[in-house]
Motif scaffolding. Structure first.
Motif, mmCIF file in Angstrom:
data_model
loop_
_atom_site.group_PDB
_atom_site.id
_atom_site.type_symbol
_atom_site.label_atom_id
_atom_site.label_comp_id
_atom_site.label_asym_id
_atom_site.label_seq_id
_atom_site.Cartn_x
_atom_site.Cartn_y
_atom_site.Cartn_z
ATOM 1 N N SER A 138 0.824 -1.207 0.000
ATOM 2 C CA SER A 138 0.000 0.000 0.000
ATOM 3 C C SER A 138 0.858 1.256 0.000
ATOM 4 N N ILE A 139 1.963 1.222 0.742
ATOM 5 C CA ILE A 139 2.839 2.401 0.819
ATOM 6 C C ILE A 139 3.650 2.570 -0.461
ATOM 7 N N ASP A 140 4.185 1.469 -0.979
ATOM 8 C CA ASP A 140 5.057 1.551 -2.148
ATOM 9 C C ASP A 140 4.278 1.735 -3.448
ATOM 10 N N TRP A 141 3.123 1.085 -3.571
ATOM 11 C CA TRP A 141 2.409 1.062 -4.851
ATOM 12 C C TRP A 141 1.085 1.819 -4.832
ATOM 13 N N GLY A 142 0.676 2.318 -3.661
ATOM 14 C CA GLY A 142 -0.561 3.084 -3.597
ATOM 15 C C GLY A 142 -1.620 2.388 -2.751
ATOM 16 N N PRO A 144 -4.782 1.724 -3.151
ATOM 17 C CA PRO A 144 -5.717 0.698 -3.659
ATOM 18 C C PRO A 144 -5.282 -0.735 -3.365
ATOM 19 N N TRP A 145 -3.961 -0.945 -3.195
ATOM 20 C CA TRP A 145 -3.499 -2.292 -2.861
ATOM 21 C C TRP A 145 -3.999 -2.733 -1.482
ATOM 22 N N ALA A 146 -4.252 -1.744 -0.608
ATOM 23 C CA ALA A 146 -4.813 -2.088 0.698
ATOM 24 C C ALA A 146 -6.232 -2.621 0.545
ATOM 25 N N LEU A 147 -6.987 -2.033 -0.402
ATOM 26 C CA LEU A 147 -8.343 -2.531 -0.655
ATOM 27 C C LEU A 147 -8.315 -3.964 -1.170
ATOM 28 N N VAL A 148 -7.394 -4.235 -2.095
ATOM 29 C CA VAL A 148 -7.278 -5.594 -2.622
ATOM 30 C C VAL A 148 -6.804 -6.547 -1.527
ATOM 31 N N GLY A 282 -10.538 -1.805 -5.492
ATOM 32 C CA GLY A 282 -9.077 -1.729 -5.546
ATOM 33 C C GLY A 282 -8.538 -2.160 -6.879
ATOM 34 N N GLY A 283 -9.093 -3.260 -7.437
ATOM 35 C CA GLY A 283 -8.630 -3.730 -8.739
ATOM 36 C C GLY A 283 -8.867 -2.709 -9.841
#
Length: 288
Positions: A138-142, A144-148, A282-283
């Motif tokens: 989530s920190i490195d890529w944004g 939305p990855w936390a939602l996924v 997220g996707g």
């Protein structure tokens, strides 16, 4: 050491914990696997005294046999003896577990199979590793990855849990409605007072209900839901619906029990849909 290094250390330590735990489980040497598990039988039930504490459960005398020696033990649930016994009748079987060769260190359990695999802590360690990886993604890529990262396992968990919950709720309601109701009565109201860190006190009241099944089994049980004005409920007459295969499953209001089960299923469906929505959102954000 940067935060990536701390994350790597986090994963290494927890990974080692998980590997050791899984290894011990495969070898069959965890505490849960080594514990002796037997079924005891309630020989005597003492009705709780009105106004006494309900923390230790209904006082009972239980007999069990150590399979290693064949010796029979007669024990009580005075003091810290594992799970609280909140429903009792003469002849009811209660799970008992203890370390090998130490039957005097017995503990009562309402679920004799709980912890049998010894995988609780290893699985929790793997979960914490997963949480760390989701955080770094989530920190490195944004974000939305936390939602996924949240939505996918939550959806899988919900999809696994929901069918069983629906089946269990249906069987519970059918069982409660399958036998005719019997009269019951509140024979005592237990009282417990707790004091928090600020010195504030809180008082809880637990009604004790008795009823006799159609086959003559006298049941004594705590009833913490379904009764109004619990502090003054002593002496109140009730109508009891119980499961014929397990009198520990009973209700004083069949319609309210049905509404409660429907509400639980609705909540589980909502949680499942929330997981799906989080994963899909997220996707979409990642792909856009």
């Amino acid at each position: 050491m940067g935060w990536h290094g701390y994350l790597a250390l986090w994963c290494v330590v927890l990974g080692a914990v998980a590997l050791v735990g899984y290894g011990r489980s495969l070898a069959g040497v965890t505490r849960g696997q080594r514990a002796v598990r037997v079924m005891g039988r309630i020989e005597r039930v003492t009705e709780p005294r009105h106004g006494s504490s309900g923390r230790e459960g209904i006082a009972v005398v239980i007999i069990f046999r150590d399979p290693a020696t064949g010796q029979e033990f007669t024990v009580t649930n005075d003091g810290e003896c594992g799970d609280r016994i909140s429903t009792a009748w003469t002849g009811r079987e209660i799970g008992i577990r203890y370390p090998p060769g130490r039957p005097h260190a017995y503990r009562f359990t309402t679920d004799p199979d709980a912890g049998r695999s010894g995988l609780g802590w290893p699985n929790f360690a793997v979960f914490l590793i997963y949480v760390g990886l989701v955080v770094v993604a989530s920190i490195d890529w944004g974000w939305p990855w936390a939602l996924v990262g949240f939505g996918v396992p939550w959806t899988l968990l919900g999809a696994t849990y929901l069918p069983g919950a629906i089946r269990d709720s249906r069987l519970r309601i059918e069982g409660l409605a399958s036998s005719g109701p019997v009269p019951g009565r509140v024979i005592a109201v237990l009282k417990d007072v707790t004091v928090d860190e600020d010195g504030d006190t809180a008082t809880s009241h637990t009604p004790v209900v008795t009823f006799t099944t159609h086959d003559g089994t006298a049941v004594t049980a705590y009833r913490t839901v379904g009764l109004s004005d619990t502090a003054r409920s002593r002496g109140r007459d009730l109508t009891i619906h119980y499961h014929p295969d397990n009198p520990a499953v009973f209700t004083t209001d069949l319609a309210a029990e049905h509404r409660s089960r429907v509400g639980e299923i609705a909540f589980a469906v909502g949680a499942l849909l929330a997981g799906v929505a989080a994963a899909v959102t997220g996707g979409i954000l990642i792909a856009s």
